[in-house]
Structure formats: structure tokens, C-alpha cells
Design a protein around this motif. Structure first.
Motif, PDB file in Angstrom:
ATOM      1  N   SER A 238       0.822  -1.216   0.000  1.00  0.00           N
ATOM      2  CA  SER A 238       0.000   0.000   0.000  1.00  0.00           C
ATOM      3  C   SER A 238       0.849   1.256   0.000  1.00  0.00           C
ATOM      4  CB  SER A 238      -0.933  -0.004   1.213  1.00  0.00           C
ATOM      5  OG  SER A 238      -0.161  -0.039   2.415  1.00  0.00           O
TER       6      SER A 238
ATOM      7  N   GLN B 127      -3.435  10.624  -6.147  1.00  0.00           N
ATOM      8  CA  GLN B 127      -4.770  10.089  -5.905  1.00  0.00           C
ATOM      9  C   GLN B 127      -4.965   8.757  -6.632  1.00  0.00           C
ATOM     10  OE1 GLN B 127      -7.599  13.144  -6.944  1.00  0.00           O
ATOM     11  NE2 GLN B 127      -7.224  14.316  -5.069  1.00  0.00           N
TER      12      GLN B 127
ATOM     13  N   HIS C  90      -3.145   6.100  -4.770  1.00  0.00           N
ATOM     14  CA  HIS C  90      -3.796   5.784  -3.506  1.00  0.00           C
ATOM     15  C   HIS C  90      -4.964   4.817  -3.724  1.00  0.00           C
ATOM     16  CE1 HIS C  90      -5.017   6.269   0.629  1.00  0.00           C
ATOM     17  NE2 HIS C  90      -6.243   6.639   0.254  1.00  0.00           N
ATOM     18  N   ILE C  91      -5.776   5.110  -4.713  1.00  0.00           N
ATOM     19  CA  ILE C  91      -6.909   4.226  -5.010  1.00  0.00           C
ATOM     20  C   ILE C  91      -6.412   2.858  -5.478  1.00  0.00           C
ATOM     21  CG2 ILE C  91      -8.909   3.879  -6.514  1.00  0.00           C
ATOM     22  CD1 ILE C  91      -9.274   5.981  -4.274  1.00  0.00           C
ATOM     23  N   TRP C  92      -5.393   2.838  -6.331  1.00  0.00           N
ATOM     24  CA  TRP C  92      -4.852   1.576  -6.814  1.00  0.00           C
ATOM     25  C   TRP C  92      -4.343   0.731  -5.645  1.00  0.00           C
ATOM     26  CZ3 TRP C  92      -4.867  -1.482 -10.901  1.00  0.00           C
ATOM     27  CH2 TRP C  92      -3.953  -2.545 -10.927  1.00  0.00           C
TER      28      TRP C  92
ATOM     29  N   LEU D 246      -5.179   0.901  -2.510  1.00  0.00           N
ATOM     30  CA  LEU D 246      -6.301   0.422  -1.710  1.00  0.00           C
ATOM     31  C   LEU D 246      -6.925  -0.818  -2.350  1.00  0.00           C
ATOM     32  CD1 LEU D 246      -8.106   3.719  -0.635  1.00  0.00           C
ATOM     33  CD2 LEU D 246      -6.894   2.117   0.851  1.00  0.00           C
ATOM     34  N   LEU D 247      -7.026  -0.812  -3.655  1.00  0.00           N
ATOM     35  CA  LEU D 247      -7.598  -1.958  -4.361  1.00  0.00           C
ATOM     36  C   LEU D 247      -6.720  -3.201  -4.217  1.00  0.00           C
ATOM     37  CD1 LEU D 247      -8.765  -0.154  -7.617  1.00  0.00           C
ATOM     38  CD2 LEU D 247     -10.265  -1.180  -5.896  1.00  0.00           C
TER      39      LEU D 247
END
Length: 281
Positions: free
Chosen positions: A10, A270, A273-275, A277-278
Motif C-alpha cells: 500500500s 490520488q 492511492h486508489i490503486w 487500496l484496491l
């Protein structure tokens, strides 16, 4: 290498260079940051949005730019660099002028971002004082090895990787012979008009970026708002290229490109960050 964490963790992230153009005619933001206050505001924005390094350029390299000369170029940044150094902000200076290179390094710049790839003896002489130091030198490929991009190019999808590789090998050999350590070198394959007006040439480099990285790591890539992205989508204007930019930057990050130079650090931060989290459990 500064990207110590693995891709699937992460915390993975490349080193982000935030672009500050103190110029009159840069293709994306020429004239916006010439005043000291505007420059400071932009720097604050870049850092707050996730830039690790501020990449300062005071000489535009777009196809219609004029050469301002080393005196004007240095005058635009000479007060800014000491202020940033005092605040322990990491600095890259985007220049090909030997006098500016020497002064920037003496003032404490960590990186020299050289769009001509250090093809001139004077530039090599300017950095040789900092051989075997913690300073780093970014050598960029361009089809004409000049001070600005051009619209005519000999590069094609078939020859571009070989041309870039041969150039990097030659430059690396000369810089190592001048005493520069291999660890001080960062390789930038160039993009957009630095390669060709044919957008497929830039996409070929991106598609094969791992091949280049196997031999020329660490790498820095800058796709930010460049013409090839707009042309691939039917001729989008500069301000409409942000989605194409961040998708390309995410692709580069997922391929573990160590350094990404961008106008908008917030977008890639951003996206990452989303990647991440996935990918997390």
C-alpha cells in the motif's frame, strides 16, 4: 533506488518531480509563474499535492520557444533556489546551459535535468566537480539533441528503442569516463515532439518501457500534458489532457518507473492511492 517498497504494497510510490516553469512560453503554463509570489504559490501547491522534488525550469523547450540565454535563465531562479534549500526542499534544475548548471549545483540543487543529454563538453565539465557525490544527473533523449523540440523526426516505431538505447550507452560511457558514478545517472527517454510528431512513436516507448528500464535504471519519464496524448485522442488541447496524463502516469508507476515528472502531482498521488487500496487486503 528510492522506490523501496514493492508494487503490491500500500505504500508503493515513485519519486514525483513537480514542474515549476518560470518561463514566458512553456506549452502548458508559460507566463503564469514568472513573479516571485506566483512561483512560491505554485511550489506550495506542488508540495502539498505530493511532489517530492521541485523541478525548476527557466528556459522553455517547446517547439516555438526562443532561447533566453543563461543570464536571464539564472536571474529567474537565483533567489528562489537558496530559499528552497534553506527549507530543505529537494530541487531539480531543468537546464542545458553550463553556466546555469554550475551555479545551480553550487547553490545546492540535487538534480540537473538536461534535455540535451549532456552532449556538450561544457556541461560535462560543469557537473564533473560533483562527481562521486550525492548529486544526480538526468540525461534525456531527444531526436535532435537540441535545446528544444522539433516537428520533424527520423524516428519510427521500428527504430526508436534502438536509437534511444544507443544514445544512452554512448552518453553513459562518456559520463563514466569523466568520473561520474553510475549511481548518479538517471535516464529519460523523452516524449512527444522530443521523439516524433507521430504519437505512435511515444506510445511504442511506453509499451516497451520495461525493455529500456532493464538496462537504463533508474529512469524518469514525463508524459505530463504532452502533445502525443492529445493527438491520440483526436487533437485535445493542453487543458483537456489531464485524464490521459494520469492514466499514463499510473501505467508508468505500475511498471515501477522510479521517477515521474508531472505538472499535477495530486492526480497521480490520488490514482496511486486508489490503486493501492484496491491491492491491499
Amino acid at each position: 533506488m528510492e522506490t523501496a517498497k514493492e508494487l503490491n504494497s500500500s505504500g508503493y510510490s515513485p519519486v514525483i518531480f513537480g514542474v515549476l516553469n518560470i518561463t514566458e512560453d512553456s506549452f502548458s503554463d508559460g507566463g503564469k509563474f514568472l513573479s516571485p509570489q506566483a512561483s512560491h504559490n505554485k511550489i506550495e501547491s506542488l508540495l502539498s499535492h505530493g511532489a517530492n522534488v521541485v523541478d525548476i525550469g527557466a528556459q522553455s523547450s517547446n517547439i516555438q520557444s526562443g532561447l533566453v540565454g543563461p543570464l536571464i535563465e539564472w536571474d529567474r531562479m537565483k533567489n528562489l533556489i537558496p530559499e528552497l534549500i534553506q527549507k530543505r526542499i529537494r530541487i531539480s534544475v531543468d537546464t542545458f546551459q553550463p553556466d546555469v548548471i554550475a551555479k545551480a549545483l553550487d547553490f545546492g540543487a540535487e538534480f540537473i535535468n538536461h534535455i540535451r543529454g549532456f552532449v556538450d563538453v561544457e556541461s560535462i565539465r560543469a557537473i564533473s566537480k560533483y562527481a562521486e557525490s550525492d548529486r544526480k544527473f538526468i540525461l534525456m533523449y531527444s531526436h535532435n539533441h537540441s535545446n528544444r523540440a522539433e516537428t520533424k523526426s527520423h524516428l519510427t516505431k521500428d527504430n526508436v528503442l534502438l536509437e534511444i538505447s544507443n544514445f544512452f550507452r554512448a552518453r553513459k560511457k562518456e559520463l563514466l569516463n569523466a568520473g561520474i558514478l553510475r549511481e548518479q545517472l538517471i535516464f529519460d527517454p523523452g516524449m512527444g515532439f522530443f521523439l516524433s510528431p507521430d504519437f505512435q512513436v511515444s506510445f511504442e516507448v511506453l509499451r516497451k518501457i520495461k525493455i529500456l528500464q532493464e538496462e537504463f535504471s533508474p529512469m524518469m519519464v514525463s508524459v505530463t500534458k504532452k502533445s502525443f496524448l492529445g493527438n491520440a485522442l483526436g487533437g485535445l488541447e493542453v487543458g483537456e489532457r489531464e485524464i490521459a496524463t494520469v492514466i499514463s502516469e499510473l501505467y508508468l508507476s505500475l511498471n515501477r518507473i522510479e521517477y515521474i515528472r508531472t505538472h499535477e502531482p495530486k492526480n497521480i498521488r490520488q490514482a496511486l492511492h486508489i490503486w493501492n487500496l484496491l491491492q491491499s487486503n
